[in-house]
Scaffold this active site. Structure first.
Site, PDB file in Angstrom:
ATOM      1  N   ASP A   1     -20.388  24.106  -2.775  1.00 39.47           N
ATOM      2  CA  ASP A   1     -19.602  25.313  -2.494  1.00 39.47           C
ATOM      3  C   ASP A   1     -18.729  25.073  -1.258  1.00 39.47           C
ATOM      4  O   ASP A   1     -19.236  24.897  -0.151  1.00 39.47           O
ATOM      5  CB  ASP A   1     -20.532  26.504  -2.268  1.00 39.47           C
ATOM      6  CG  ASP A   1     -19.804  27.838  -2.302  1.00 39.47           C
ATOM      7  OD1 ASP A   1     -18.619  27.873  -1.941  1.00 39.47           O
ATOM      8  OD2 ASP A   1     -20.427  28.838  -2.691  1.00 39.47           O
TER       9      ASP A   1
ATOM     10  N   SER B   1     -20.852  36.069  -4.449  1.00 40.29           N
ATOM     11  CA  SER B   1     -19.872  36.057  -3.376  1.00 40.29           C
ATOM     12  C   SER B   1     -19.787  37.420  -2.685  1.00 40.29           C
ATOM     13  O   SER B   1     -20.781  37.875  -2.121  1.00 40.29           O
ATOM     14  CB  SER B   1     -18.520  35.604  -3.937  1.00 40.29           C
ATOM     15  OG  SER B   1     -17.600  35.316  -2.917  1.00 40.29           O
TER      16      SER B   1
ATOM     17  N   HIS C   1     -18.311  27.138  -5.914  1.00 38.10           N
ATOM     18  CA  HIS C   1     -18.363  28.581  -5.691  1.00 38.10           C
ATOM     19  C   HIS C   1     -18.103  29.296  -7.007  1.00 38.10           C
ATOM     20  O   HIS C   1     -16.968  29.705  -7.313  1.00 38.10           O
ATOM     21  CB  HIS C   1     -17.332  28.988  -4.639  1.00 38.10           C
ATOM     22  CG  HIS C   1     -17.511  30.395  -4.154  1.00 38.10           C
ATOM     23  ND1 HIS C   1     -18.523  30.764  -3.298  1.00 38.10           N
ATOM     24  CD2 HIS C   1     -16.813  31.531  -4.422  1.00 38.10           C
ATOM     25  CE1 HIS C   1     -18.434  32.049  -3.046  1.00 38.10           C
ATOM     26  NE2 HIS C   1     -17.410  32.546  -3.720  1.00 38.10           N
TER      27      HIS C   1
END
Length: 336
Positions: free
Chosen positions: A123, A37, A163
């Site tokens: 995600d 991320s 995610h």
């Protein structure tokens, strides 16, 4: 109010007991960055800023270099939701211009580099289209910059996970994005990252047997400038590296809300990197961010939109400068 004073003394004591970084016998040809991320964006920034130091990068759920352009609203829209789509060609041009101007290192050093881009189909935080733009950035860089035909780009985007960073264990959170953002997916992302970046392991993989130590991040400030990081970071040293044998290095950047203050030692112990580090003779550096309201970074993200200043994604950025300084302390001489 005495409890506040006691707490402050306790926090100071934690930093006081952190060990100094050791000098390792590092192989400059086996140095890499990886991140999830915001950590993925940071990994890309470090590779493009210092391609001569970090020829290998693993980007998990991240987008293209310089995507945000120093603007938070762009970071939250184009660089997370993919609306509007990032102009990948313009970002490749920006990366090329920065290398030519000396703001970043020479891209020719990625001639034999590797970029492994991993992202999940489920995600909902960083859209798959954004991660695909990250892969396209490297592909166009390879195809347009002279001498980069040997740059290996692997786009691994067909796996079903949300995610998070998938781990080998199974559970019911693979399709969720929940703290500590380690998805029990039955897929060992750390192992795949090592395989993609370093090839075949040198030893059989087993339980991690090396030493995980804390160190004072403040002790390694550059020119006494605050890089907006936590007091302490972590370093994992495999037994072979501690014994003085040649060793690689992986700098692993956590994601937002995944720093030690938020999730304890879950990322540095449970993500799976350490046991593979033993198998590959690779030390793992786990730098840690801190949350703040001024500058605005309440989720303790790495700086990929400019909260630390306009040079955040170049060699002049305070966080890239700090990272490269720590890598130098461990035993890799960064070009000047």
């Amino acid at each position: 109010m005495r409890w506040i004073g006691a707490l402050c003394l306790g926090l100071l004591a934690v930093g006081a007991h952190a060990d100094p970084l050791p000098k390792l016998k590092l192989d400059p040809h086996r140095v890499a960055v990886a991140g999830l991320s915001s950590g993925a964006y940071m990994a890309t920034q470090m590779q493009i800023a210092y391609p001569d130091v970090f020829p290998y990068a693993a980007i998990v759920a991240g987008g293209p270099y310089a995507c945000a352009g120093g603007k938070l609203d762009v970071a939250l829209s184009s660089c997370m939701k993919g609306t509007p789509a990032a102009d990948v060609s313009a970002l490749v041009t920006k990366a090329t211009q920065r290398a030519q101007s000396g703001d970043n290192g020479a891209l020719k050093n990625l001639a034999h580099g590797k970029a492994y881009l991993l992202h999940g189909k489920d995600d909902a935080l960083v859209a798959p289209s954004v991660a695909e733009a990250g892969a396209q950035f490297y592909q166009r860089l390879r195809d347009t910059v002279p001498g980069l035909k040997g740059l290996q780009v692997v786009d691994d985007g067909n796996r079903a996970f949300a995610h998070n960073l998938p781990i080998a264990a199974t559970g019911d959170d693979c399709d969720k994005s929940v703290s500590p953002y380690l998805g029990h997916c039955g897929f060992d992302a750390a192992g795949e990252i090592f395989a993609q970046l370093y090839g075949k392991p040198l030893h059989a993989v087993g339980d991690a047997k090396g030493q995980l130590q804390t160190f004072s991040q403040n002790a390694y400030r550059v020119d006494n400038v605050d890089p907006l990081l936590a007091d302490d970071g972590y370093l994992y040293v495999p037994p072979s590296c501690a014994a003085g044998k040649p060793c690689g290095l992986l700098v692993a950047f956590h994601g937002c809300k995944q720093n030690a203050a938020a999730v304890g030692e879950a990322f540095v112990k449970d993500a799976g990197f350490n046991r593979w580090a033993d198998a590959y003779d690779v030390a793992v550096l786990y730098p840690q961010t801190r949350a703040s309201m001024a500058p605005l970074n309440p989720q303790a993200c790495w700086d990929w939109w400019g909260y630390s200043g306009g040079d955040y994604d170049t060699q002049r950025g305070v966080q890239p400068r700090w990272v490269i300084h720590v890598v130098e302390q461990l035993g890799i001489a960064a070009p000047r």
